[in-house]
Design a protein around this motif. Structure first.
Motif, PDB file in Angstrom:
ATOM      1  N   ASN A   1      -6.120  19.904  47.650  1.00 58.01           N
ATOM      2  CA  ASN A   1      -4.884  19.261  48.105  1.00 58.01           C
ATOM      3  C   ASN A   1      -4.130  20.120  49.118  1.00 58.01           C
ATOM      4  O   ASN A   1      -3.243  19.628  49.822  1.00 58.01           O
ATOM      5  CB  ASN A   1      -3.973  18.963  46.912  1.00 58.01           C
ATOM      6  CG  ASN A   1      -3.539  20.225  46.176  1.00 58.01           C
ATOM      7  OD1 ASN A   1      -4.333  21.144  46.004  1.00 58.01           O
ATOM      8  ND2 ASN A   1      -2.300  20.274  45.735  1.00 58.01           N
ATOM      9  N   LYS A   2      -4.472  21.403  49.202  1.00 61.22           N
ATOM     10  CA  LYS A   2      -3.833  22.299  50.175  1.00 61.22           C
ATOM     11  C   LYS A   2      -4.573  22.280  51.520  1.00 61.22           C
ATOM     12  O   LYS A   2      -4.111  22.837  52.504  1.00 61.22           O
ATOM     13  CB  LYS A   2      -3.804  23.724  49.603  1.00 61.22           C
ATOM     14  CG  LYS A   2      -2.860  24.674  50.317  1.00 61.22           C
ATOM     15  CD  LYS A   2      -2.842  26.035  49.632  1.00 61.22           C
ATOM     16  CE  LYS A   2      -1.970  27.024  50.396  1.00 61.22           C
ATOM     17  NZ  LYS A   2      -1.955  28.370  49.762  1.00 61.22           N
ATOM     18  N   ILE A   3      -5.748  21.628  51.535  1.00 61.51           N
ATOM     19  CA  ILE A   3      -6.581  21.583  52.735  1.00 61.51           C
ATOM     20  C   ILE A   3      -6.405  20.234  53.436  1.00 61.51           C
ATOM     21  O   ILE A   3      -6.488  19.178  52.801  1.00 61.51           O
ATOM     22  CB  ILE A   3      -8.069  21.791  52.391  1.00 61.51           C
ATOM     23  CG1 ILE A   3      -8.271  23.127  51.674  1.00 61.51           C
ATOM     24  CG2 ILE A   3      -8.930  21.734  53.648  1.00 61.51           C
ATOM     25  CD1 ILE A   3      -9.677  23.316  51.124  1.00 61.51           C
ATOM     26  N   ILE A   4      -6.177  20.280  54.731  1.00 54.20           N
ATOM     27  CA  ILE A   4      -6.128  19.072  55.550  1.00 54.20           C
ATOM     28  C   ILE A   4      -7.344  19.077  56.466  1.00 54.20           C
ATOM     29  O   ILE A   4      -7.566  20.047  57.203  1.00 54.20           O
ATOM     30  CB  ILE A   4      -4.848  19.018  56.410  1.00 54.20           C
ATOM     31  CG1 ILE A   4      -3.603  19.108  55.542  1.00 54.20           C
ATOM     32  CG2 ILE A   4      -4.825  17.767  57.281  1.00 54.20           C
ATOM     33  CD1 ILE A   4      -3.415  17.964  54.583  1.00 54.20           C
TER      34      ILE A   4
ATOM     35  N   VAL B   1      -6.578  24.085  69.264  1.00 54.06           N
ATOM     36  CA  VAL B   1      -5.311  24.388  68.596  1.00 54.06           C
ATOM     37  C   VAL B   1      -4.243  23.365  68.993  1.00 54.06           C
ATOM     38  O   VAL B   1      -3.483  22.879  68.149  1.00 54.06           O
ATOM     39  CB  VAL B   1      -4.847  25.821  68.914  1.00 54.06           C
ATOM     40  CG1 VAL B   1      -3.417  26.050  68.410  1.00 54.06           C
ATOM     41  CG2 VAL B   1      -5.797  26.838  68.305  1.00 54.06           C
ATOM     42  N   LYS B   2      -4.187  23.021  70.269  1.00 57.75           N
ATOM     43  CA  LYS B   2      -3.211  22.029  70.737  1.00 57.75           C
ATOM     44  C   LYS B   2      -3.419  20.686  70.042  1.00 57.75           C
ATOM     45  O   LYS B   2      -2.453  19.984  69.714  1.00 57.75           O
ATOM     46  CB  LYS B   2      -3.313  21.863  72.254  1.00 57.75           C
ATOM     47  CG  LYS B   2      -2.698  22.991  73.062  1.00 57.75           C
ATOM     48  CD  LYS B   2      -2.829  22.706  74.552  1.00 57.75           C
ATOM     49  CE  LYS B   2      -2.169  23.768  75.402  1.00 57.75           C
ATOM     50  NZ  LYS B   2      -2.321  23.477  76.853  1.00 57.75           N
TER      51      LYS B   2
ATOM     52  N   LYS C   1      -0.540  18.990  67.660  1.00 56.83           N
ATOM     53  CA  LYS C   1      -0.054  17.637  67.965  1.00 56.83           C
ATOM     54  C   LYS C   1       0.048  16.789  66.696  1.00 56.83           C
ATOM     55  O   LYS C   1       0.864  15.878  66.604  1.00 56.83           O
ATOM     56  CB  LYS C   1      -1.002  16.967  68.967  1.00 56.83           C
ATOM     57  CG  LYS C   1      -0.516  15.633  69.492  1.00 56.83           C
ATOM     58  CD  LYS C   1      -1.403  15.136  70.625  1.00 56.83           C
ATOM     59  CE  LYS C   1      -2.796  14.790  70.132  1.00 56.83           C
ATOM     60  NZ  LYS C   1      -3.624  14.154  71.189  1.00 56.83           N
ATOM     61  N   ASN C   2      -0.778  17.126  65.710  1.00 59.36           N
ATOM     62  CA  ASN C   2      -0.793  16.384  64.448  1.00 59.36           C
ATOM     63  C   ASN C   2      -0.095  17.139  63.317  1.00 59.36           C
ATOM     64  O   ASN C   2      -0.260  16.804  62.145  1.00 59.36           O
ATOM     65  CB  ASN C   2      -2.247  16.102  64.036  1.00 59.36           C
ATOM     66  CG  ASN C   2      -2.951  15.150  64.978  1.00 59.36           C
ATOM     67  OD1 ASN C   2      -2.848  13.944  64.839  1.00 59.36           O
ATOM     68  ND2 ASN C   2      -3.671  15.692  65.958  1.00 59.36           N
ATOM     69  N   LEU C   3       0.706  18.138  63.683  1.00 59.27           N
ATOM     70  CA  LEU C   3       1.329  19.023  62.698  1.00 59.27           C
ATOM     71  C   LEU C   3       2.799  18.655  62.481  1.00 59.27           C
ATOM     72  O   LEU C   3       3.647  18.891  63.342  1.00 59.27           O
ATOM     73  CB  LEU C   3       1.208  20.473  63.178  1.00 59.27           C
ATOM     74  CG  LEU C   3       1.554  21.600  62.205  1.00 59.27           C
ATOM     75  CD1 LEU C   3       0.629  21.570  60.987  1.00 59.27           C
ATOM     76  CD2 LEU C   3       1.433  22.936  62.914  1.00 59.27           C
ATOM     77  N   SER C   4       3.099  18.095  61.322  1.00 58.35           N
ATOM     78  CA  SER C   4       4.484  17.674  61.044  1.00 58.35           C
ATOM     79  C   SER C   4       5.401  18.871  60.815  1.00 58.35           C
ATOM     80  O   SER C   4       6.596  18.821  61.117  1.00 58.35           O
ATOM     81  CB  SER C   4       4.512  16.768  59.805  1.00 58.35           C
ATOM     82  OG  SER C   4       3.995  17.447  58.672  1.00 58.35           O
ATOM     83  N   GLU C   5       4.851  19.984  60.310  1.00 58.80           N
ATOM     84  CA  GLU C   5       5.670  21.163  59.991  1.00 58.80           C
ATOM     85  C   GLU C   5       6.241  21.871  61.211  1.00 58.80           C
ATOM     86  O   GLU C   5       7.097  22.757  61.073  1.00 58.80           O
ATOM     87  CB  GLU C   5       4.848  22.183  59.186  1.00 58.80           C
ATOM     88  CG  GLU C   5       4.630  21.821  57.744  1.00 58.80           C
ATOM     89  CD  GLU C   5       3.440  20.888  57.555  1.00 58.80           C
ATOM     90  OE1 GLU C   5       3.150  20.551  56.398  1.00 58.80           O
ATOM     91  OE2 GLU C   5       2.809  20.498  58.553  1.00 58.80           O
ATOM     92  N   ILE C   6       5.777  21.510  62.390  1.00 59.52           N
ATOM     93  CA  ILE C   6       6.224  22.199  63.603  1.00 59.52           C
ATOM     94  C   ILE C   6       7.746  22.102  63.784  1.00 59.52           C
ATOM     95  O   ILE C   6       8.353  22.959  64.432  1.00 59.52           O
ATOM     96  CB  ILE C   6       5.488  21.649  64.855  1.00 59.52           C
ATOM     97  CG1 ILE C   6       5.674  22.602  66.040  1.00 59.52           C
ATOM     98  CG2 ILE C   6       5.962  20.255  65.200  1.00 59.52           C
ATOM     99  CD1 ILE C   6       4.801  22.269  67.229  1.00 59.52           C
TER     100      ILE C   6
ATOM    101  N   GLY D   1       4.577  29.988  62.608  1.00 56.23           N
ATOM    102  CA  GLY D   1       3.494  29.928  63.579  1.00 56.23           C
ATOM    103  C   GLY D   1       2.160  29.604  62.931  1.00 56.23           C
ATOM    104  O   GLY D   1       2.085  29.290  61.741  1.00 56.23           O
ATOM    105  N   THR D   2       1.108  29.685  63.735  1.00 59.00           N
ATOM    106  CA  THR D   2      -0.236  29.357  63.259  1.00 59.00           C
ATOM    107  C   THR D   2      -1.073  30.620  63.089  1.00 59.00           C
ATOM    108  O   THR D   2      -0.923  31.588  63.829  1.00 59.00           O
ATOM    109  CB  THR D   2      -0.951  28.412  64.237  1.00 59.00           C
ATOM    110  OG1 THR D   2      -0.984  29.010  65.547  1.00 59.00           O
ATOM    111  CG2 THR D   2      -0.247  27.069  64.317  1.00 59.00           C
ATOM    112  N   VAL D   3      -1.962  30.570  62.109  1.00 60.34           N
ATOM    113  CA  VAL D   3      -2.898  31.665  61.851  1.00 60.34           C
ATOM    114  C   VAL D   3      -4.308  31.114  62.036  1.00 60.34           C
ATOM    115  O   VAL D   3      -4.768  30.283  61.244  1.00 60.34           O
ATOM    116  CB  VAL D   3      -2.732  32.223  60.427  1.00 60.34           C
ATOM    117  CG1 VAL D   3      -3.696  33.388  60.194  1.00 60.34           C
ATOM    118  CG2 VAL D   3      -1.296  32.675  60.187  1.00 60.34           C
TER     119      VAL D   3
END
Length: 231
Positions: free
Chosen positions: A68-71, A90-91, A95-100, A107-109
Motif C-alpha cells: 500500500n506504500k508503493i505506487i 522524473v518529470k 506530473k502525477n504527484l499530488s504531494e508536490i 523533494g524526490t529521492v
C-alpha cells in the motif's frame, strides 16, 4: 510524518549488457527487491513510486507486505527507450504527484535498482544531511582509491602507456589529494523547487559519502558476480 520525501524507483523493461537486469536474481531475489525493501523501511520516505513498463516488475511488487506504500506508475513507451533521459522520467512522475503541493514535501529521492547493496541507513542519512544543509540537490559518492586518482592514471597509445599528468614531484599515497566519485546511481535527492529542472545540479550540491561495499552499481556480469559474493 512531519517533513518527507517521495522515492522514485525507475525499472524499465529491457537492458543490453544483462537481459532483464531489474529482475535478475541477486542473493535469490530479483535485484529490484533489495531497493524496494530498503526504501520501504526508510523513515523519511512517505511513498515509493515505481515507474515501469515491465509486467514482471509490477507482478512482483504485489508480494510486498507494505504494497500500500508503493505506487506503480505505468511508463509510456516513449519514456522507456535506451536513450531516454532520466529527467524526462522524473518529470512524468512529478506530473502525477499530488504531494508536490504539500508544505512538508521536501523533494524526490531517486533510487536505481542497480544498487542492491544500498541500505536503509544510507537512505536515511542522505535525507538527514539534505534536511540539515538544505542544498539544491544531493548525490551519493564513494572515496576514490588513490591508485585511481587523476595523478596516478595512464593512457594507452599503441602498445605504450603514458602518464596522464606530468608532475614535478612524485606524490606518495599520504600526500595525494582525496577524490570522490558518484557511486553509480545509489541515491540522488532533488529539492522540490528543482525537481523539474535537473536531477543533480544547482549552485549548492551536497555529497553523501557511502561505504564502498554498499556502493556497487551492477552494470555488467562482473558486477553481478561481485554483489552476489558480497551478499
Amino acid at each position: 510524518m512531519k517533513n518527507f520525501f517521495i522515492a522514485i524507483i525507475p525499472a524499465r523493461a529491457g537492458s543490453k549488457e544483462i537481459k532483464n537486469k531489474n529482475m535478475i536474481e541477486v542473493n535469490n531475489r530479483p535485484m529490484i527487491h533489495w531497493t524496494i525493501s530498503e526504501a520501504l523501511n526508510s523513515k523519511h520516505l512517505k511513498k515509493i513510486i515505481v515507474t515501469t513498463n515491465c509486467t514482471r516488475v509490477i507482478n512482483y511488487l504485489k508480494k510486498f507486505k507494505k504494497f500500500n506504500k508503493i505506487i506503480v506508475l505505468k511508463r509510456p513507451d516513449y519514456l522507456a527507450r535506451d536513450n531516454t533521459q532520466m529527467l524526462s522520467v522524473v518529470k512524468h512522475v512529478v506530473k502525477n504527484l499530488s504531494e508536490i503541493k504539500e508544505k512538508n514535501f521536501l523533494g524526490t529521492v531517486l533510487l536505481q535498482p542497480t544498487s542492491p547493496l544500498r541500505k536503509k541507513a544510507d537512505i536515511n542519512k542522505a535525507c538527514e544531511l539534505f534536511i540539515k544543509i538544505k542544498p539544491d540537490s544531493l548525490v551519493s559518492v564513494t572515496k576514490v582509491k588513490h591508485i585511481f586518482n587523476p595523478e596516478s592514471l595512464y593512457f594507452k597509445k599503441g602498445d605504450k602507456i603514458h602518464k596522464s599528468f606530468k608532475l614535478k614531484n612524485k606524490l606518495i599515497k599520504q600526500k595525494k589529494p582525496v577524490y570522490f566519485s558518484p557511486n553509480g546511481a545509489a541515491i540522488y535527492i532533488t529539492s522540490r523547487k528543482n525537481i523539474k529542472k535537473f536531477i543533480i545540479g544547482g549552485k549548492n550540491i551536497a555529497g553523501y559519502e557511502m561505504p564502498y561495499l554498499n556502493s556497487i552499481d551492477v552494470d555488467n556480469k562482473d558486477d553481478l558476480k561481485l554483489v552476489n559474493l558480497l551478499f
